[in-house]
Every structure is written in C-alpha cells, then in structure tokens.
Scaffold this motif. Sequence first.
Motif, PDB file in Angstrom:
ATOM      1  N   HIS A 291       0.531  -1.530   0.197  1.00 56.99           N
ATOM      2  CA  HIS A 291      -0.577  -0.019   0.432  1.00 56.99           C
ATOM      3  C   HIS A 291       1.068   1.379  -0.055  1.00 56.99           C
ATOM      4  O   HIS A 291       0.891   2.222   1.161  1.00 56.99           O
TER       5      HIS A 291
ATOM      6  N   PHE B 270       2.643   5.089   0.136  1.00 61.47           N
ATOM      7  CA  PHE B 270       1.402   5.976   0.056  1.00 61.47           C
ATOM      8  C   PHE B 270       3.339   6.959   0.114  1.00 61.47           C
ATOM      9  O   PHE B 270       4.106   6.553   0.019  1.00 61.47           O
TER      10      PHE B 270
ATOM     11  N   CYS C 232       3.440  11.666   1.336  1.00 60.88           N
ATOM     12  CA  CYS C 232       2.778  12.557   2.653  1.00 60.88           C
ATOM     13  C   CYS C 232       3.528  13.506   2.264  1.00 60.88           C
ATOM     14  O   CYS C 232       4.826  14.091   2.573  1.00 60.88           O
TER      15      CYS C 232
ATOM     16  N   PRO D 288      -1.068  12.324   4.703  1.00 59.67           N
ATOM     17  CA  PRO D 288      -0.998  10.595   3.603  1.00 59.67           C
ATOM     18  C   PRO D 288      -1.283  10.951   2.239  1.00 59.67           C
ATOM     19  O   PRO D 288      -2.779  11.421   2.752  1.00 59.67           O
ATOM     20  N   SER D 289      -0.330  10.675   1.927  1.00 61.69           N
ATOM     21  CA  SER D 289      -1.665  10.624  -0.302  1.00 61.69           C
ATOM     22  C   SER D 289      -2.769   9.153   0.195  1.00 61.69           C
ATOM     23  O   SER D 289      -3.819   9.313   0.046  1.00 61.69           O
ATOM     24  N   ASN D 290      -3.169   8.119   1.149  1.00 56.46           N
ATOM     25  CA  ASN D 290      -3.789   8.007   1.238  1.00 56.46           C
ATOM     26  C   ASN D 290      -4.782   8.191   2.464  1.00 56.46           C
ATOM     27  O   ASN D 290      -5.700   6.889   2.699  1.00 56.46           O
TER      28      ASN D 290
ATOM     29  N   THR E 112       8.337   7.241   3.705  1.00 57.87           N
ATOM     30  CA  THR E 112       7.485   6.837   3.126  1.00 57.87           C
ATOM     31  C   THR E 112       7.524   5.467   1.457  1.00 57.87           C
ATOM     32  O   THR E 112       7.455   4.672   1.090  1.00 57.87           O
TER      33      THR E 112
ATOM     34  N   SER F  18       8.078   1.961   6.079  1.00 63.00           N
ATOM     35  CA  SER F  18       6.698   2.331   6.148  1.00 63.00           C
ATOM     36  C   SER F  18       5.235   1.940   6.019  1.00 63.00           C
ATOM     37  O   SER F  18       4.573   2.852   6.185  1.00 63.00           O
TER      38      SER F  18
ATOM     39  N   GLN G 101       2.805   4.644  10.792  1.00 63.92           N
ATOM     40  CA  GLN G 101       0.743   4.075  10.510  1.00 63.92           C
ATOM     41  C   GLN G 101       0.931   5.776  11.818  1.00 63.92           C
ATOM     42  O   GLN G 101      -0.138   6.052  11.388  1.00 63.92           O
TER      43      GLN G 101
ATOM     44  N   THR H 192      -1.326   8.624  11.060  1.00 66.42           N
ATOM     45  CA  THR H 192      -2.898   9.339  11.077  1.00 66.42           C
ATOM     46  C   THR H 192      -3.771   9.067  12.452  1.00 66.42           C
ATOM     47  O   THR H 192      -4.224  10.027  12.451  1.00 66.42           O
TER      48      THR H 192
END
Lengths: 563, 563
Positions: A217, A219, A221, A245-247, A307, A313, A319, A323
């Motif tokens: 996954h 991503f 940031c 973060p892009s996700n 990342t 990452s 994470q 987040t």
Amino acid sequence: MALKARALYNFQSENKEEISIQENEELVIFSENSLDGWLQGKNSRGETGLFPASYVEILRSRSSSSYTDYSNSPAGSPGHDSSFCVHPPNTSISNQGSFEDDDDDDWDDWDDGCTVVEEPRSGPGTNGHPSPHLQYPVVYPSQNAGYRPKPALERQDSISSSKRGSVVGRNLNRFSCFVRSGVEAFILGDVPLMSKIAEAYYIEMGSKGPQWRANPHPFICSVEDPTKQTKFKGIKSYISYKLTPSNITSPVYRRYKHFDWLYNRLLHKFTVISVPHLPEKQATGRFEEDFIEKRKRRLILWMDHMTSHPVLSQYEGFQHFLTCRDDKQWKLGKRRAEKDEMVGASFLLTLQIPTEHQDLQDVEDRVDSFKAFSKKMDDSVLQLTNVASELVRKHLGGFRKEFQKLGNAFQAISHSFQMDPPYSSDALNNAISHTGKTYETVGEMFAEQPKNDLFLMLDTLSLYQGLLSNFPDIIHLQKGAFAKVKESQRMSDEGKMDQDEADGIRKRCRVVGFSLQAEMNHFHERRMADFKRMMQSYLKQQIIFYQRVSQQLERTLLMYDNL
Amino acid sequence: MALKARALYNFQSENKEEISIQENEELVIFSENSLDGWLQGKNSRGETGLFPASYVEILRSRSSSSYTDYSNSPAGSPGHDSSFCVHPPNTSISNQGSFEDDDDDDWDDWDDGCTVVEEPRSGPGTNGHPSPHLQYPVVYPSQNAGYRPKPALERQDSISSSKRGSVVGRNLNRFSCFVRSGVEAFILGDVPLMSKIAEAYYIEMGSKGPQWRANPHPFICSVEDPTKQTKFKGIKSYISYKLTPSNITSPVYRRYKHFDWLYNRLLHKFTVISVPHLPEKQATGRFEEDFIEKRKRRLILWMDHMTSHPVLSQYEGFQHFLTCRDDKQWKLGKRRAEKDEMVGASFLLTLQIPTEHQDLQDVEDRVDSFKAFSKKMDDSVLQLTNVASELVRKHLGGFRKEFQKLGNAFQAISHSFQMDPPYSSDALNNAISHTGKTYETVGEMFAEQPKNDLFLMLDTLSLYQGLLSNFPDIIHLQKGAFAKVKESQRMSDEGKMDQDEADGIRKRCRVVGFSLQAEMNHFHERRMADFKRMMQSYLKQQIIFYQRVSQQLERTLLMYDNL
C-alpha cells in the motif's frame, strides 16, 4: 580554574552562537552544566561559543584510562575497523534527555510526561541501542549455561558475560555494535522465537540480488505549513507541521518532538536498516524564518525517504504517527510502540528471506565493495557539501557585493554626468543609472539564488550524510555475523560443535546477509533517483537563474537603443 | 645608508614588479640610479619593487626648503587650486630622456638619434611645456620695458621676470601652468603675431555654445597586427603596428616610439586641447601577449580619439605620421614638425573665433560647472576602474576557482558512484561527471570573460582618466586669463592702463575662453558617444556570456532526460 575537555567527534558550527570543534581537539569549558545539551567553551583557535555536550569528554585525571579500557578488541572478535565504524552520534538522538528539542519542557497534552523512553524489556539478550552513545553497560542475563566461558577472555569489570558462555567466542568489546545491537545474540541463537509474530517483512530476489518486497500500500506524505503555536496562554511556543499522507484525506499536525519520538522508535526497532536522520537541532534561532524553512525542507526529504522505504513505511508506529488524530488513541499507540517486542535483534525474526542459496564469500565481497563505495561516497558528499556551503557564502557575500559595487559605480558615473546640465543627456544618464540598478538587482538575485538551488542540494546531501553514517555499523553487524559463521564452521569441522548448531548460525547469518543486501539495494535505488533529481533540479534552477540575469540585462540594454 | 625619497604623485602598480606609491609617502630607494626611468625601492607598506623615478623626489637636507619655496602664490595672482590642478604626470611623457620606451636604445633607421626633442625656440615668451614636470625655469626675455616691475614682487632667484614688467601683475609662481604654457604672455600681448600663419582652426557657435568646426576631410584609422620585428640580426626587438587611415589606400607601420614622438609634438603644440594620453608604459613583460594586446586595444581608442578631434586630426604632424612611407620624407617631416613655431601660446594665434559676444561671467560659470563635473567624473571613473579591476581579479581568481571546485566535487560524486558496479548507472554517472566538466568549463568561461567585456571598459576608462587629468591645467589657463581681464579692467577704470590695452587683453582672453568651451563641448560629445558605446558593449557581452552559460547547462541537463 578552567575545566578542560577533549572533542570526541568533529562538530561543524551552523550558527554564529556555535563553534566548530575537531576530533581530539582540546577545549576549555566555561561550566560543566550543559544548557539544553549544549556546553559553552573555547576551542583551540580561540573561538568561544556553544557545542553539543555529548561531543566532548570532560578531562579529569581518572577518566582518561577508563575511556581507553573499552577500546581494546580481544582476539577472536571480528575485526572492527573503528575509524570507519565509530561515527559521531546523530545530533537528533535525544534518549539521554540532554539533547531535547527546543520545547522539551513544554509537554504536549498527548504526552505522558516521559521523554526518556524506557528500554523495552522485551526479553533476555536483546537491547535496542543502535546509537553510538552508550551510557550503560549492556546486560545479557544468563540463559544458556551449558557452555563455559573462556577464562582467558574473562573481564572482571563486565557485569554480563562471565555468567554465560558459548563455544563460539563472544566479542568482549561491549562497544561493538555487533554486540550491543543484539545481533551477536541473534546469530548465536540466543534470541528466542516469539510464539506469535504479527509482523512480517519480506526479502525477495530482484535483478540486482535481494531486495525488500515493496509496500503493498504505497503512499507519500506531504509536510507543509510550519506554524507557530502557543500554549499556556502564550508562555510556551512551538512549531507544528501539517502532514498529509496520500492515502488519507485529512491531515495530522505534528511537532518536531513527535518526529523525534518516532525517530527514536525507529532506531530501537530497525537494527539492520539505515534510518534517515532527522534534520539537526540548533541551540538558537529556533523560531527564525530561515531555520523553520530549512527544517521544513529537510523534514520533507526525511518523510520522502521514510515513505519510500518498503519496511519503514509499513511500521505500525509510523502509521500511528501519520494518522492518529485522537488524544487517547495517540497515547495508546505510543505506549504500544514503546512496548513493541520485535525491536533490535528480535526485529530480525520478522524477516522472511528467500530460500535461494547465496555463497557467503560472494555476499562478503559484495558487502566489501559496498563498504568501499559508501566510504568514497561519504567523502564526496562531504566535499560537495563543503563546496556548496562555500558557494552559498559567496552568493550571499562576495558575489552580491561585487555586483552591488559595480552597480554603485555605474550610478556614480551617471550622477557625475548630470553635473553639467547643458551638455548632459538625460536619456543616457537614465540608462546608465538604470544599468547600475540592474546590477544591484543582479547582486540581490545572486544572494537569493541559494534558496532556489544550493539549499536543496545541501538538504539532499545532508540526508545522505546521515544515511551513509549508519552503514558502517550495519556493515559491522554483517561482518560480525560472518565471523561467527566461519568460527562455528571451523569448530564444527574440528568436532567441537554440533553441525546442527553451526547450521543454525549459518542460517541466521543468512537473514542478516539478506537484509543488508536488501538495504544496500534500496539505498542504491534511492541514491540514483535522489541524485538524478538533485542534479536536474540544480541545473534547471541554474539555467533559469542565468536566463533571468541575461533577461534583466537585455531589458536594460534596450534603454540605450533610443539614444 | 639607505636613500630616502618622497612620492610627489600617486602611482598605481600595474605589474607585479611595480609597487604602488602614494603622494607624500616616504620611500626607501635602493639606488639613486634609475633604470630606464624606474627606481627600485620600498614603500611604507614594506612592498619592494619599481616605480617611476620622476614620481619621487629624493630627500636631501637642502632639497625640502627649495621645493616649498615655489609653492607660495603672491597676492594678485589668480587663485590656484593646486590640489585640483597639479596632477601626476602622464607616464608617457618621455622628453626627459629618463622615461623612454622599452626599445629606446634601439634606434629606428628613420631616427636621427635624438629622442630628447629640443625645445622649439619659436620666439620669446613661448614655451611648449604643458607637462607638470618642470626641469628648467621658464625664461621670458625682456621685450617691453616700458613698464616697471613691482619691486615687492621681485624674485631674485628668477632668471626672467626681473627684466620685464607690466602694469598687470605677473604671476610669480613659475610652476603655474598659466605661466609656463605661455598663455599669460599671450594674454598680455607678448606673443607676437607671425607674418604668415599657414594654419587656421575655426571655432563656431553650435547649439551648445562654441564648438570646433568639423574637419572638412574626416577620416578614421585602424590600428592592427602588432608584429614583433627584429633588427641588428635579432639583437633588438620591437613591435610594429599597422595603421590604415580610411582616406588612404596603403597602410603605414609604426612603433610605439613613433606614437610617443607624435604625442610629445601634440603636447607642445596644443596648449588648450586635452590631448589623449598614450597607453601606459610598463617596466617588464613588454613582449608578453597580454600586454601587446592591451596596448593595441588602447592605441585603437587613442587613435579613435585623435581622428575624431576636429583640431588634432588636422594637425600636419599627425598627417605626416599617418601617411609617410619614405625614410627621407619622414625625417624631413619630423624636422618640420619639431621646428613648428605655432606651438604653445602661439597656437592660440591660429584660432579663428566667432564675433559673437559672450558675457565673461557666463563663460566663467560655465567653466566652473565643467570643472565640478570633470572632478566628479574623474572620481567616478576611478571608482568604476577600481571596481572593474577587482572584478577582473575575481573572474580570473575567485569565480573560476569556485566553479572549478564545484565541478571537481560533482566529478568526485560521479567517481564514487562507479565504485559499486552492479548497482551503478553509467548513464547517471556520465551525466554527473559531465556536469562536473561543464562547471569547470563555466569556470574557464568566467576567467576568459574579462577579455570580452571588462577589458574594453577599463580601456575606455583609462582613456578618460587621461583626458580628464588634462582639464585642470586647461581650466587653470582660462582662470588665469580671466583674472588678467579683471585686473586690467580695474586698472583701466583707475586710469592706470589704456583702455585699448585692456580691450586687447579682453579680446585675447576671448580666444582662450572660446577654445576651452569648444574643447569642453567636444569632450562632452565624445564622452556621451564613448560611454554609450562602452555600456552597450559591456551589456551585450554580459548578455552573451550569461546566455552561453545557460546554454552550456541546458546541454548538460539533457543528459539526465534519458535516465
């Protein structure tokens, strides 16, 4: 009266309050009490100012001998190229409490008041201390008493090794990163397999040998908007950065101290990975625009590197950092990360390596060649850093001054031409005066230019200086593991060790070998991309710059056409 | 033991063998014997080297008082602003024999062996010595004994004035250029009208006041191909220049000594005209390419100024210099020019001025304003010269070095990248290495650039430094003449002088005033054209330079595109 100290490492001053010190240089210390981890003193060139307390050893009559006590490497231990392996500590490491961030006494609501993170007592034989700073002797509790220690190598001042032995000689240099990282224990089979290992990081064979399996996954940031915040009714100030973060749709806001917490988690956990250093701290000018801008640019590069790394990452703590938007959750996640057992040598248990056979000698050659490369790259990165820093100084100083002087001289010519009005041509005088102003502008453009090109170059170089400085220790781990394999094989050949045990050592050594190769591979991939980007960006900005200068001059030249 | 001397003028060293000296600086002289007009010694900053013998006064116990003897200006003489009027001598002046050119002992076939041109004994009361160097007291033979000298102003050490008097007081400062140029004598009517005056130079009224009437046969002249020639079977070497006047088909070849001969003729003849200085001599490196190139460029500018001047360009001696290709004719023409009687003050007799009335006060105001202008322009030209010279040094030194260091650092990066072949990208390494070479090239471009821009600027500035340094003396002539007019008018008002005589003085003063205004006008015209050209050329070359740099970088950037 004056206290003396000796510099343990080179330190390059970055602010006018700081002074540079050279390894082994004798210093005068004004007070033994450090201020936020900085000491004030005078170097041998007579400059006075601040330098990091941890970079120096205060000289007392008894201390000198105890220092050298630790450096003797007993026979049988892997050759430790200390000049290459022992690097100055990353100034970002703050787990001694003395190197806290600018706002360390300013507790975040999320914070539980404990900045000095406790050693995670994850189990016997492991110690997550990859920092070159060692304050405490490392303790290896006895667990496998079946082997007797070699008495000749016994050290009476060691709290640990006397209680435990192995057929394969233990490295008695407690400062060896091979020992203190726990990798020696791992190789010898002393790190117990956990019942349930939730994490798994995969190494696979790529075209250029072992490589980390990509993050499923991926991503990126962004790091944006450094903003000055206040709390306690304005008594405390700090800078917060917006991370997106892009996700994930909504951003989180983090302070440097949060980055620093994460960084220390990474250091504890990822033994064989070159963790990118955080941008440097500085003693003064924390809230100055230029410093904030520089820290932001370097945090962006740091984040890009994080990342882009298939292992880093995916780290749960990272994470969580990227987040979590809830105070309570933050504290829980923080505690969880700090209680993580799969750190240091145990992290090696999470690695899944290919079954493919690799000739150990081939791997060792490959590592040697990487070692020579990284040493050379370290030198050339330092050389380019020095040249680029000097160029920045020239741009801000000499270049600007020369063009300003030229501009002033043209204006003086124009001014003199205005002194005999009947014979004076306003158009010519204006054109010459404007030429003067143009050269003043060109001087300013020179002074501004480093923001467009050299700063970015220096940021990238700084990131790589950090990454490269990690490799000697990582390579040393691998060297130590190899030595153990050779030793155990020899003992097995001589019938002094079960072949099973020797095979176990060889198998665990493969894990270390594969992970180092994956890390080398990743480093090279990033290096190529980063240096390509750095060079392209520098050239593009340089082209734009010289074009802008010539355009400025072209516009000015037009003024002479209608005379 | 060591001889001491005092600097009479500032001298700026131009070669490493020379040292700079400051007016009034005390110097140590290693030997009293000059070598080709240069002395060796040490200045107050401890630098040792060569400086022009004529710029210093050797200190002996008796000399100091005799020097100051001359500086007191008696009442009634025009105020002599000595700080402005007394300028260092042009180093090109060689009529003392001590300042000969590099090849002064190497007689040309055309030369009659006499470099020290005899003073043309053209008539009483004239002396063609506009140089600030005075070796001989100026003699004014008695001619008009009808007036008694004022006893109070009598000077016993003067060979001249005691024998002659005038109602209008004579300026007893024999160093005043007003006196030694013969202009005082002219104003007082002591320069006799010749029976036949072949030459005539016209001043007419233009839009900006009096101006020289243009040369009816305008031309330009190229200076090309400095070529090293030898004679006496190679024992003697010299450089010859090819001169091609635009109005003549075939070129002539001249050496610097011929230019120097001509220059000295111009100085003798054209009292009220700012004769452009010849490019400087230097003690060493005469045959070095850079020096020859620099001299050529400056001779071109000198020639341009000569041909552009309505009076100078028509001078018979100049025409002779530009056209004569026959040995015998050369000697005849040379002799003729040296016997020219219309030199110095007598030259004023050749001027035809408009009948138009000019208010003397207006003229004086105009001259004052020009004087202030020329002083300011002199300062700003010096300032720009210093800045441009420093920039040349930076281009050849610092700028080149910085870019070379950057180039080297890039190459070191590329070199380190080649050390781990399996992970190495040849294309990237080549691109970075090429970037390194590009910056080395850019460094060389910086070092070469002054030849394209700054040298031409410095050449123009040098020409103007020479022209401007002539004006104080020329202005002083005019000031002296004005003072005489006022004095004579006062005496006439008081009945102590015939009105006719006062009118004669006023009439002759008009000639001086008109000629100075024409010269000011010409200077301004040339200045505007020359500085416009200089600035345009500088900007054009700078634009080309920065464009070339960005093109170099653009080509290099392309190498990264296909990675």
